[in-house]
Design a protein around this motif. Structure first.
Motif, PDB file in Angstrom:
ATOM      1  N   ALA A   1       0.690  -1.205   0.162  1.00  0.00           N
ATOM      2  CA  ALA A   1      -0.020  -0.145   0.069  1.00  0.00           C
ATOM      3  C   ALA A   1       0.935   1.397  -0.010  1.00  0.00           C
ATOM      4  O   ALA A   1       0.382   2.316  -0.331  1.00  0.00           O
ATOM      5  CB  ALA A   1      -1.061  -0.072   1.112  1.00  0.00           C
TER       6      ALA A   1
ATOM      7  N   ARG B   1      12.118  -3.527   1.512  1.00  0.00           N
ATOM      8  CA  ARG B   1      12.013  -4.334   2.694  1.00  0.00           C
ATOM      9  C   ARG B   1      12.366  -5.713   2.366  1.00  0.00           C
ATOM     10  O   ARG B   1      12.521  -6.004   1.511  1.00  0.00           O
ATOM     11  CB  ARG B   1      10.560  -4.370   3.234  1.00  0.00           C
ATOM     12  CG  ARG B   1       9.683  -5.066   2.564  1.00  0.00           C
ATOM     13  CD  ARG B   1       8.240  -5.345   3.007  1.00  0.00           C
ATOM     14  NE  ARG B   1       7.308  -6.023   2.313  1.00  0.00           N
ATOM     15  CZ  ARG B   1       5.875  -5.945   1.690  1.00  0.00           C
ATOM     16  NH1 ARG B   1       5.540  -4.738   2.635  1.00  0.00           N
ATOM     17  NH2 ARG B   1       5.419  -6.611   1.177  1.00  0.00           N
TER      18      ARG B   1
ATOM     19  N   VAL C   1       4.638   1.917  11.283  1.00  0.00           N
ATOM     20  CA  VAL C   1       4.574   1.329   9.956  1.00  0.00           C
ATOM     21  C   VAL C   1       5.514   0.131  10.255  1.00  0.00           C
ATOM     22  O   VAL C   1       6.422  -0.195  10.952  1.00  0.00           O
ATOM     23  CB  VAL C   1       5.545   2.453   9.127  1.00  0.00           C
ATOM     24  CG1 VAL C   1       4.758   3.624   8.835  1.00  0.00           C
ATOM     25  CG2 VAL C   1       6.945   2.775   9.576  1.00  0.00           C
TER      26      VAL C   1
HETATM   27 FE1  SF4 Z   1       1.763  -1.805   3.689  1.00  0.00          FE
HETATM   28 FE2  SF4 Z   1       2.551  -0.501   6.112  1.00  0.00          FE
HETATM   29 FE3  SF4 Z   1       4.509  -1.545   4.461  1.00  0.00          FE
HETATM   30 FE4  SF4 Z   1       3.341   0.393   3.593  1.00  0.00          FE
HETATM   31  S1  SF4 Z   1       4.798   0.287   5.321  1.00  0.00           S
HETATM   32  S2  SF4 Z   1       3.833  -1.271   2.598  1.00  0.00           S
HETATM   33  S3  SF4 Z   1       1.218   0.213   4.408  1.00  0.00           S
HETATM   34  S4  SF4 Z   1       2.779  -2.811   5.246  1.00  0.00           S
END
Ligand code: SF4
Ligand code: URA
Length: 193
Positions: free
Chosen positions: A16, A23, A84
């Motif tokens: 999102a 990541r 987050v």
């Molecule tokens: Fe999804 Fe939260 Fe990762 Fe953004 S920070 S991609 S909203 S899980």
């Protein structure tokens, strides 16, 4: 109404916001899903991103020590999550739109846990959860009650590592936390025997 499994799998495949791009792991949360006490940090750092668990780097080790000092344990009687769930590049602050994209997961976690006490760690989490104009150096350790839930902003353990002179004040906040637990959810301590 989502349940834990749905929520966790949805979060772990989330794209999102832009933080999904860099990541290694989504850092969903750790601890007791029936905890009476919930800790909320800002977002994963390098080690958290690599290991998929909140507060496992240097700041996390300090947090564990402070929890231990008041008979708390990340695996047993608290739940720990972040605003987050994916690491901001170079550990920058999560931006407002990233926080807004992600906060729904935290709200669902909070709804499922229904903690009696919420502790925020650091300025960003305190501003998002407790009040937008929070002055963390002055107002850490102050309780507010909202709809039966007690909330307290604490200093971030990473900030304590940078500024050791704040350590004593931070430790005092943990003692206040222990007092509040004894007042509003004494079973936390009765359970550990
Ligand atoms: Fe999804 Fe939260 Fe990762 Fe953004 S920070 S991609 S909203 S899980
Ligand atoms: N800092 C945070 O705010 N959260 C973590 O999980 C690690 C460091």
């Amino acid at each position: 109404m989502t349940n834990w499994n749905e929520l966790e799998s949805k979060c772990k495949s989330c794209t999102a916001c832009r933080l999904c791009e860099g990541r290694h792991n989504v850092v969903f949360g750790v601890g007791d899903r029936q905890a009476r006490v919930m800790f909320i940090g800002e977002g994963p750092g390098e080690q958290e991103d690599l290991q998929g668990e909140p507060f496992v780097g240097r700041a996390g080790q300090l947090l564990d020590k402070m929890l231990y000092a008041v008979d708390l344990d990340r695996k047993k009687n608290v739940y720990i999550a972040n605003i987050v769930k994916c690491r901001p590049p170079m550990n920058r602050d999560p931006q407002d739109d990233e926080q807004d994209s992600c906060i729904g997961y935290l709200r669902e976690q909070t709804r499922l846990i229904r903690p009696k006490i919420i502790v925020t760690l650091g300025r960003i989490a305190g501003m998002k959860i407790i009040k937008p104009d929070l002055r963390i150096t002055r107002e850490h350790g102050e309780w507010i009650e909202r709809k039966g839930t007690w909330m307290m902003p604490m200093l971030h353990p990473a900030a304590l590592l940078r500024n050791q002179s704040q350590m004593e004040g931070a430790f005092r906040d943990f003692l206040l936390l222990r007092d509040k637990i004894k007042e509003v959810c004494p079973e936390v301590y009765e359970d550990i025997g």
